[in-house]
Write a protein that holds these residues in place. Structure first.
Motif, mmCIF file in Angstrom:
data_model
loop_
_atom_site.group_PDB
_atom_site.id
_atom_site.type_symbol
_atom_site.label_atom_id
_atom_site.label_comp_id
_atom_site.label_asym_id
_atom_site.label_seq_id
_atom_site.Cartn_x
_atom_site.Cartn_y
_atom_site.Cartn_z
ATOM 1 N N UNK A 25 0.851 -1.198 0.000
ATOM 2 C CA UNK A 25 0.000 0.000 0.000
ATOM 3 C C UNK A 25 0.886 1.246 0.000
ATOM 4 N N UNK A 26 0.414 2.314 -0.644
ATOM 5 C CA UNK A 26 1.181 3.554 -0.711
ATOM 6 C C UNK A 26 1.481 4.080 0.695
ATOM 7 N N UNK A 27 2.706 4.562 0.879
ATOM 8 C CA UNK A 27 3.133 5.050 2.182
ATOM 9 C C UNK A 27 2.462 6.388 2.521
ATOM 10 N N UNK A 28 2.643 6.793 3.780
ATOM 11 C CA UNK A 28 2.013 8.027 4.251
ATOM 12 C C UNK A 28 2.449 9.239 3.438
ATOM 13 N N UNK A 29 3.721 9.267 3.009
ATOM 14 C CA UNK A 29 4.175 10.454 2.294
ATOM 15 C C UNK A 29 3.539 10.576 0.906
ATOM 16 N N UNK A 30 3.094 9.454 0.319
ATOM 17 C CA UNK A 30 2.334 9.529 -0.930
ATOM 18 C C UNK A 30 1.006 10.220 -0.670
ATOM 19 N N UNK A 31 0.315 9.786 0.367
ATOM 20 C CA UNK A 31 -0.974 10.395 0.713
ATOM 21 C C UNK A 31 -0.795 11.846 1.157
ATOM 22 N N UNK A 32 0.287 12.113 1.870
ATOM 23 C CA UNK A 32 0.545 13.481 2.315
ATOM 24 C C UNK A 32 0.773 14.402 1.122
ATOM 25 N N UNK A 33 1.559 13.937 0.149
ATOM 26 C CA UNK A 33 1.807 14.731 -1.058
ATOM 27 C C UNK A 33 0.504 14.906 -1.844
ATOM 28 N N UNK A 34 -0.300 13.849 -1.906
ATOM 29 C CA UNK A 34 -1.580 13.932 -2.616
ATOM 30 C C UNK A 34 -2.473 15.009 -1.999
ATOM 31 N N UNK A 35 -2.547 15.042 -0.669
ATOM 32 C CA UNK A 35 -3.358 16.070 0.010
ATOM 33 C C UNK A 35 -2.825 17.475 -0.272
ATOM 34 N N UNK A 36 -1.497 17.580 -0.340
ATOM 35 C CA UNK A 36 -0.884 18.887 -0.568
ATOM 36 C C UNK A 36 -1.227 19.436 -1.948
ATOM 37 N N UNK A 37 -1.101 18.611 -2.982
ATOM 38 C CA UNK A 37 -1.334 19.108 -4.343
ATOM 39 C C UNK A 37 -2.814 19.246 -4.673
ATOM 40 N N UNK A 38 -3.661 18.485 -3.977
ATOM 41 C CA UNK A 38 -5.102 18.571 -4.220
ATOM 42 C C UNK A 38 -5.766 19.647 -3.366
ATOM 43 N N UNK A 39 -5.201 19.876 -2.186
ATOM 44 C CA UNK A 39 -5.840 20.787 -1.242
ATOM 45 C C UNK A 39 -6.943 20.112 -0.460
ATOM 46 N N UNK A 40 -7.045 18.801 -0.582
ATOM 47 C CA UNK A 40 -8.048 18.023 0.135
ATOM 48 C C UNK A 40 -7.647 16.554 0.102
ATOM 49 N N UNK A 41 -8.341 15.752 0.861
ATOM 50 C CA UNK A 41 -8.064 14.314 0.915
ATOM 51 C C UNK A 41 -8.699 13.624 -0.304
ATOM 52 N N UNK A 42 -7.918 12.848 -1.086
ATOM 53 C CA UNK A 42 -8.527 12.124 -2.212
ATOM 54 C C UNK A 42 -9.422 10.997 -1.706
ATOM 55 N N UNK A 43 -10.497 10.743 -2.413
ATOM 56 C CA UNK A 43 -11.375 9.640 -2.026
ATOM 57 C C UNK A 43 -10.719 8.298 -2.321
#
Length: 218
Positions: free
Chosen positions: A1-19
């Motif tokens: 599963x993708x690590x926390x920093x993948x999700x953290x970067x995703x939140x940063x570039x999206x400005x929100x949590x991806x579904x």
């Protein structure tokens, strides 16, 4: 599963949590576009960048395979193997028939099934920019309540579970863009508002892929 920093970067570039998110890529090589279309798009690269280890591997493979091939051929010339051989004329005819059948089958297959075939529409234009945006074939598909985003890493090498240097390279509104999955298949289609479509697969990381496929099938 993708690590926390993948999700953290995703939140940063999206400005929100991806579904949901998943690393994916083109299921096949990009077809060769007409020269004028390619030129108008800036003649961007149409193939992924290769790491130098790839070329080292090719050299090593050639260093092993070519001598082995030459030894095999030399052995055949020195002493034909016992056994009945087909007449040369028949072998040639069979080879010609197989070549024609193979060529006919190749021509019948669609050469552009990675997308709908129209280079002027959204999917075609996206493909023309694909490797210009990133030399790596992988893209991170990010879904939110109202957006479908494709993000890419600028590097040639990429670890889907740990990458944290990717950025959004394409964004579409969910109101007009649809994601369609064929039942039982590990690939999916992006259908755009202008009628064009893109076929994506090569889903990385089993856990993220299963979660994503369930999400788009619901």
């Amino acid at each position: 599963m993708a690590k926390r920093k993948v999700h953290r970067r995703a939140r940063t570039i999206l400005g929100e949590e991806p579904s949901t998110l998943v690393w994916c890529g083109l299921r096949k090589d990009i077809p060769q576009p007409p020269k004028d279309v390619h030129r108008a798009a800036g003649k961007k690269r149409l193939k992924p960048g290769r790491h130098w280890l790839y070329y080292v591997g090719l050299v090593l493979a050639a260093a092993i395979i070519i001598p082995w091939f030459l030894v095999e051929k030399f052995d055949e010339l020195l002493g034909p193997k016992p056994g009945r051989r087909e007449p040369r004329g028949r072998r040639d005819r069979d080879a010609t028939t197989q070549h024609r059948d193979g060529e006919r089958h190749r021509l019948q297959r669609p050469s552009d099934d990675v997308f709908d075939g129209n280079w002027e529409l959204t999917a075609g234009q996206l493909l023309l920019r694909w490797y210009g945006q990133s030399p790596n074939h992988r893209r991170l598909l990010l879904l939110t309540d109202d957006r479908i985003c494709l993000a890419a890493s600028p590097g040639r090498r990429l670890s889907p579970t740990k990458a944290d240097d990717f950025d959004i390279v394409a964004e579409f509104a969910q109101a007009g863009t649809r994601i369609h999955r064929e039942p039982g298949r590990r690939h999916f289609f992006l259908h755009f508002t202008d009628g064009s479509w893109l076929n994506l697969g090569r889903l990385a990381d089993r856990e993220d892929a299963e979660h994503f496929l369930k999400a788009i099938s619901a």
